[in-house]
Design an enzyme around this catalytic site. Structure first.
Site: not given
Ligand code: GLN
Length: 427
Positions: A142, A118, A43
């Site tokens: 997330s 997210s 990420k």
């Protein structure tokens, strides 16, 4: 899958912000470690030496990480092949994957829909088969939210189990790095590697070395496992299909020998406002360093609407004259939730329930009210507020769209949570 093919297929999905086309990251790493031959996506809020670690924001558009996060260091040491940096909601603020400066990500398992967020790109890259596994961060869901929407496995460890060194904070008292993959075994294997004490993270926990053998110790036996189900969950699930999928999962677990016990979480409804008030304050403070002098642009000048909302509200709540009214209350509410969750886990091994209350919306749906997006988080924020481990495992499809079963456990009983997930995966 060849990098070229990933690049081609990702044009539409947009799960990667950067792909390591030249294989720079793989150079010089050993090839006989625990993650040998396993491809991994990271990420974009987790530092990878020499890579743009942008948090999917214009603010850090050109920021190149000068060092590896501890988790990345550990992955490289164990021969994991990092393929690139994934798309995400800007600064991890979101639950849909739509607030990225680099454009939204599409759900590969439900085309035309959001993948959740997210860690949108991390989940999508795994679901699309671009990588074997991914690393995400989870402040209020997330990792678990996109895992549920994309039909994969995701795990948020106990707070402190995985080092946050090198993670760009959203709200540091809630943030936790964790793995995503298509099966529980791969998730557990990646956790074996990334978990562990790190002196560079003041909240890092130190456990015996045999604590970190999650994949080897996986046990799918569900006999006599005590599973708690909160009665309040049913009232908060907005989609009947999801409710049905979760109850079918409970029935299956019951047939496999687990005991289902009803528990109560009477304060469940204050969890969401509690979470957001805490996040606003911590995020506001975390973003003060983006003043345009040290890293790229001044955040308020270039960020998107949701990030700005959080900064403004965080600044307001942090003011002395208001902090009694809001922040102190939010901290008190947080301990109420934490106690309620730990009490409910006293008589059961794990708590089980839905991950999200509704199915992912279609891309390009116009949503003006932030509460509509926040509503996705009602079940996931609990584990972060309580600091406990929680994982998601696919529980079938509703109208062709995946939905995940969430398993929460006591702090430091990450193995138990993974075992129940593994047991469920086998039935
Ligand atoms: N959706 C939640 C938020 O927007 C959770 C985000 C996260 O876990 N990073 O804050």
């Amino acid at each position: 899958m060849e990098i070229k093919e990933i690049e081609e297929r990702d044009r539409k999905i947009n799960s990667f912000i950067i792909l390591d086309r030249e294989g720079v990251l793989g150079k010089g790493i050993p090839n006989d470690g625990k993650l040998s031959k396993i491809t991994i996506a990271v990420k974009s809020n987790i530092s990878v030496l020499g890579m743009k670690t942008t948090c999917a924001s214009k603010t850090l558009e050109n920021y190149i990480a000068p060092y590896d996060a501890t988790v990345v260091e550990r992955i490289k040491k164990e021969s994991g092949i990092i393929l690139g940096m994934t798309n995400m909601d800007e600064f991890a603020c979101g639950s849909s994957g739509e607030t990225s400066f680099f454009g939204p990500t599409e759900n590969p398992s439900a085309r035309g829909h959001i993948p959740g967020g997210s860690s949108s790109g991390s989940a999508a890259a795994v679901a699309a088969g671009f990588v074997d596994a991914a690393i995400g961060s989870d402040t209020g869901g997330s990792i678990r939210n996109p895992a549920s929407h994309c039909g994969i496995v995701g795990f948020k460890p106990t707070y402190g189990l995985v080092s946050r060194y090198g993670l760009i904070d959203l709200a540091m008292s809630l943030d936790q790095i964790g793995p995503l993959a298509r099966d529980v075994r791969t998730v557990a294997l990646l956790l074996d590697v990334i978990a562990g004490y790190d002196a560079r993270d003041a909240t890092s926990l130190k456990m015996d070395s045999n604590f970190y053998n999650f994949s080897k110790n996986l046990n799918s036996n569900l006999r006599d496992v005590k599973i708690g189900y909160a009665e309040e969950f049913d009232g908060l699930v907005a989609d009947n299909g999801i409710k049905k999928a979760i109850h079918t999962a409970l029935d299956k677990l019951n047939s496999a020998g687990a005991e289902i016990i009803s528990v109560n979480l009477p304060n469940l409804e204050i969890a969401l406002p509690t979470y957001y008030l805490n996040v606003y304050v911590e995020f506001f403070s975390a973003t003060r360093k983006y003043d345009g002098r040290r890293y790229g642009y001044k955040i308020e000048d270039v960020c998107g609407e949701e990030v700005l909302r959080r900064i403004l509200l965080g600044s307001y709540i942090s003011q002395k004259e208001y902090s009694n009214r809001y922040y102190r209350k939010a901290l008190q509410a947080r301990s109420i939730i934490r106690n309620e969750i730990s009490n409910s886990l006293r008589n059961v091994d794990v708590l089980l329930g839905p991950t999200v209350p509704k199915l992912p919306h279609k891309l390009d749906t116009k949503i003006d009210d932030p509460m509509v997006i926040y509503a996705y988080d009602i079940f996931t924020v609990l584990a972060n507020l309580a600091g406990i481990p929680a994982g998601v495992v696919p529980a079938g499809k509703v109208d062709g769209i995946p939905t995940g079963l969430q398993v929460m456990g006591r702090a430091l009983e990450d193995q138990k949570v993974l075992d129940v997930m593994y047991g469920f995966e086998q039935i």
